[in-house]
Scaffold this active site. Sequence first.
Site, PDB file in Angstrom:
ATOM      1  N   CYS A 291      30.069 101.151  58.714  1.00 22.35           N
ATOM      2  CA  CYS A 291      31.436 101.869  59.228  1.00 22.35           C
ATOM      3  C   CYS A 291      31.303 103.240  59.214  1.00 22.35           C
ATOM      4  CB  CYS A 291      32.574 101.142  58.648  1.00 22.35           C
ATOM      5  SG  CYS A 291      32.762  99.329  59.031  1.00 22.35           S
TER       6      CYS A 291
HETATM    7  N1  LIG Z   1      30.559  95.429  57.415  1.00 16.06           N
HETATM    8  C1  LIG Z   1      31.795  95.616  57.362  1.00 16.06           C
HETATM    9  O1  LIG Z   1      32.353  96.230  56.318  1.00 16.06           O
HETATM   10  C2  LIG Z   1      32.677  95.949  58.743  1.00 16.06           C
HETATM   11  C3  LIG Z   1      34.070  96.098  58.793  1.00 16.06           C
HETATM   12  C4  LIG Z   1      34.604  96.195  59.905  1.00 16.06           C
HETATM   13  C5  LIG Z   1      33.719  96.313  61.213  1.00 16.06           C
HETATM   14  N2  LIG Z   1      32.552  96.104  61.248  1.00 16.06           N
HETATM   15  C6  LIG Z   1      31.997  96.297  62.350  1.00 16.06           C
HETATM   16  O2  LIG Z   1      31.757  94.984  62.610  1.00 16.06           O
HETATM   17  C7  LIG Z   1      30.423  94.812  63.490  1.00 16.06           C
HETATM   18  C8  LIG Z   1      29.425  93.780  62.849  1.00 16.06           C
HETATM   19  O3  LIG Z   1      29.036  94.136  61.441  1.00 16.06           O
HETATM   20  P1  LIG Z   1      28.397  93.204  60.355  1.00 16.06           P
HETATM   21  O4  LIG Z   1      28.379  94.131  59.112  1.00 16.06           O
HETATM   22  O5  LIG Z   1      28.846  92.007  60.293  1.00 16.06           O
HETATM   23  O6  LIG Z   1      26.807  93.153  60.742  1.00 16.06           O
HETATM   24  P2  LIG Z   1      25.832  92.510  60.019  1.00 16.06           P
HETATM   25  O7  LIG Z   1      24.487  92.928  60.439  1.00 16.06           O
HETATM   26  O8  LIG Z   1      26.292  92.023  58.710  1.00 16.06           O
HETATM   27  O9  LIG Z   1      25.755  91.179  60.809  1.00 16.06           O
HETATM   28  C9  LIG Z   1      25.546  90.789  62.152  1.00 16.06           C
HETATM   29  C10 LIG Z   1      24.836  89.636  62.515  1.00 16.06           C
HETATM   30  O10 LIG Z   1      24.833  89.480  63.873  1.00 16.06           O
HETATM   31  C11 LIG Z   1      23.709  89.049  64.168  1.00 16.06           C
HETATM   32  N3  LIG Z   1      23.126  89.333  65.693  1.00 16.06           N
HETATM   33  C12 LIG Z   1      22.751  90.559  66.020  1.00 16.06           C
HETATM   34  N4  LIG Z   1      22.702  90.189  67.533  1.00 16.06           N
HETATM   35  C13 LIG Z   1      23.030  88.892  67.734  1.00 16.06           C
HETATM   36  C14 LIG Z   1      23.048  88.131  69.079  1.00 16.06           C
HETATM   37  N5  LIG Z   1      22.728  88.730  70.230  1.00 16.06           N
HETATM   38  N6  LIG Z   1      23.526  86.876  69.047  1.00 16.06           N
HETATM   39  C15 LIG Z   1      23.676  86.480  67.788  1.00 16.06           C
HETATM   40  N7  LIG Z   1      23.658  86.878  66.738  1.00 16.06           N
HETATM   41  C16 LIG Z   1      23.351  88.187  66.681  1.00 16.06           C
HETATM   42  C17 LIG Z   1      22.505  89.522  63.139  1.00 16.06           C
HETATM   43  O11 LIG Z   1      21.372  88.826  62.876  1.00 16.06           O
HETATM   44  C18 LIG Z   1      23.511  89.460  61.865  1.00 16.06           C
HETATM   45  O12 LIG Z   1      23.320  88.494  61.179  1.00 16.06           O
HETATM   46  C19 LIG Z   1      29.746  96.123  63.537  1.00 16.06           C
HETATM   47  O13 LIG Z   1      30.233  96.658  64.937  1.00 16.06           O
HETATM   48  C20 LIG Z   1      30.393  96.683  62.298  1.00 16.06           C
HETATM   49  O14 LIG Z   1      30.793  98.067  62.618  1.00 16.06           O
HETATM   50  C21 LIG Z   1      31.839  96.091  59.910  1.00 16.06           C
END
Ligand SMILES: NC(=O)c1ccc[n+]([C@@H]2O[C@H](COP(=O)([O-])OP(=O)(O)OC[C@H]3O[C@@H](n4cnc5c(N)ncnc54)[C@H](O)[C@@H]3O)[C@@H](O)[C@H]2O)c1
Length: 448
Positions: A291
């Site tokens: 983030c």
């Molecule tokens: N991690 C945090 O603390 C947090 C908090 C708020 C917002 N976000 C936002 O949320 C979003 C996701 O972050 P995250 O931390 O969960 O990421 P992450 O990497 O933990 O998880 C994302 C998942 O999506 C999967 N993926 C990728 N492309 C895909 C597709 N085409 N179809 C299906 N699955 C797919 C990946 O394999 C992975 O397991 C980002 O935009 C991030 O900025 C994250």
Amino acid sequence: MTSLETRPLVTPARRGRSSAALPSSPPFRHDEFDIAIVGLGYVGLPTALAYHHAGARVLGLEISPQRIAGIRSEAVDLLPSDHARLTEALRDPDFAIVDDPTMLRRAAAVIVCVPTPVDHHLVPDLAMLSAACADVVANAVPGQILMLTSTSYVGCTEDLLVTPLRERGLIPGESISVAFSPERIDPGNDSFEHEFVPRVVGGATPSCELRASAVLSRYTARVHRVESLAAAEMTKLLENTFRAVNIALANEVADICRELGVPVTEVIDAAATKPYGFMPFLPGPGVGGHCIPCDPHYLLWQLKERRVAAPMITQAMTEIAARPARVVDRVSQVLSDAGLGVRGARVLVVGVAYKPDVADLRESPALEIIQGLERRGATVGFLDPLCPQARMADGRIVEAVLDPLAFDPQLVILHTRHHGLDLSWIGEEHLVLDASYRELAVPRRVTL
Ligand SMILES: NC(=O)c1ccc[n+]([C@@H]2O[C@H](COP(=O)([O-])OP(=O)(O)OC[C@H]3O[C@@H](n4cnc5c(N)ncnc54)[C@H](O)[C@@H]3O)[C@@H](O)[C@H]2O)c1
């Protein structure tokens, strides 16, 4: 692709489970699942579990076989409460995990939570989000509610969902609904239950907003509606830019306080007694995760195209990016004050995850600090009960030190303090550089 969905035999009774369907106007043609979550990572998996706990039939779409295997074997980084939910969900036929995007056609609503990182040049990497949205659009069916929750630039939902849907003849507000709702989850932090953190939502049209808001209300206690997709997208960018700027300020104040010989944490705690106009931010060794080091760059990137400068944000992000190098300089100074040089010194980094109580190494400042010290000739090890190994920027996999006393460090850097982390081995002989700024009674402690 093959569907990895399995249908176990046991369907346990679940608290909060109800047969109420999600809003059904216009009627769903495909409603085998109430909700599909695209991307079962740090955000998507707890979201899927929250919906399931609220009684929804949930489809999780995940492309990583390793991640799917981890979820199925329950070897994933989750809060204890979410671990309990996962155990329950995996026994329920109404919780399915697949790697086949065509399954999205069977869901009434689709929520996209895939990563939106930046590349080495700090340029937004939209490859994963674009691919996920392309799958969602290709499999969209009339009546569905499609919601983006990944952080991105202003206009992204329009570009990646609204426009391609129109090209397919699916008109938002008429035959389909499109919305953006930024995710606010804080992995590793159980002080704020997912369900009680308000969600912001904006729709492509007022009816899209209403329908998306009903989907969110299925598991969350409060939904705050804004007038447009762009306002919802910008809300998330403001939230994380606000944090970035304040962390950069806290780091600067920490350096000022050290120069002036004033304990910075005491000052911050004192200022935080003011009931208005001040919000405490703690200094540290840098920022990590997906983030704060990334999100403001989505904003800066799109502003560049318009030739608009954002000097305060740019400066904050520059300071934040330089912080790990600042830690390396400070190590050198602390060792020198003790009559030692960096070259050949044995340095142990305690906690490599980017924040307490998660096993997440993405953008962790610890990795940069380790490599910076190694470049200066130090022998560096790390200790982290949640991260048995770490992949360095150059691709090397480094194993954690198991016995800190056997490693025999001349300097210990406290980087991330997980709860319950055993530091009782730190003794008189250990010089400690505390980059976490959390109070700790050890004999030879200096702060960053
Ligand atoms: N991690 C945090 O603390 C947090 C908090 C708020 C917002 N976000 C936002 O949320 C979003 C996701 O972050 P995250 O931390 O969960 O990421 P992450 O990497 O933990 O998880 C994302 C998942 O999506 C999967 N993926 C990728 N492309 C895909 C597709 N085409 N179809 C299906 N699955 C797919 C990946 O394999 C992975 O397991 C980002 O935009 C991030 O900025 C994250």
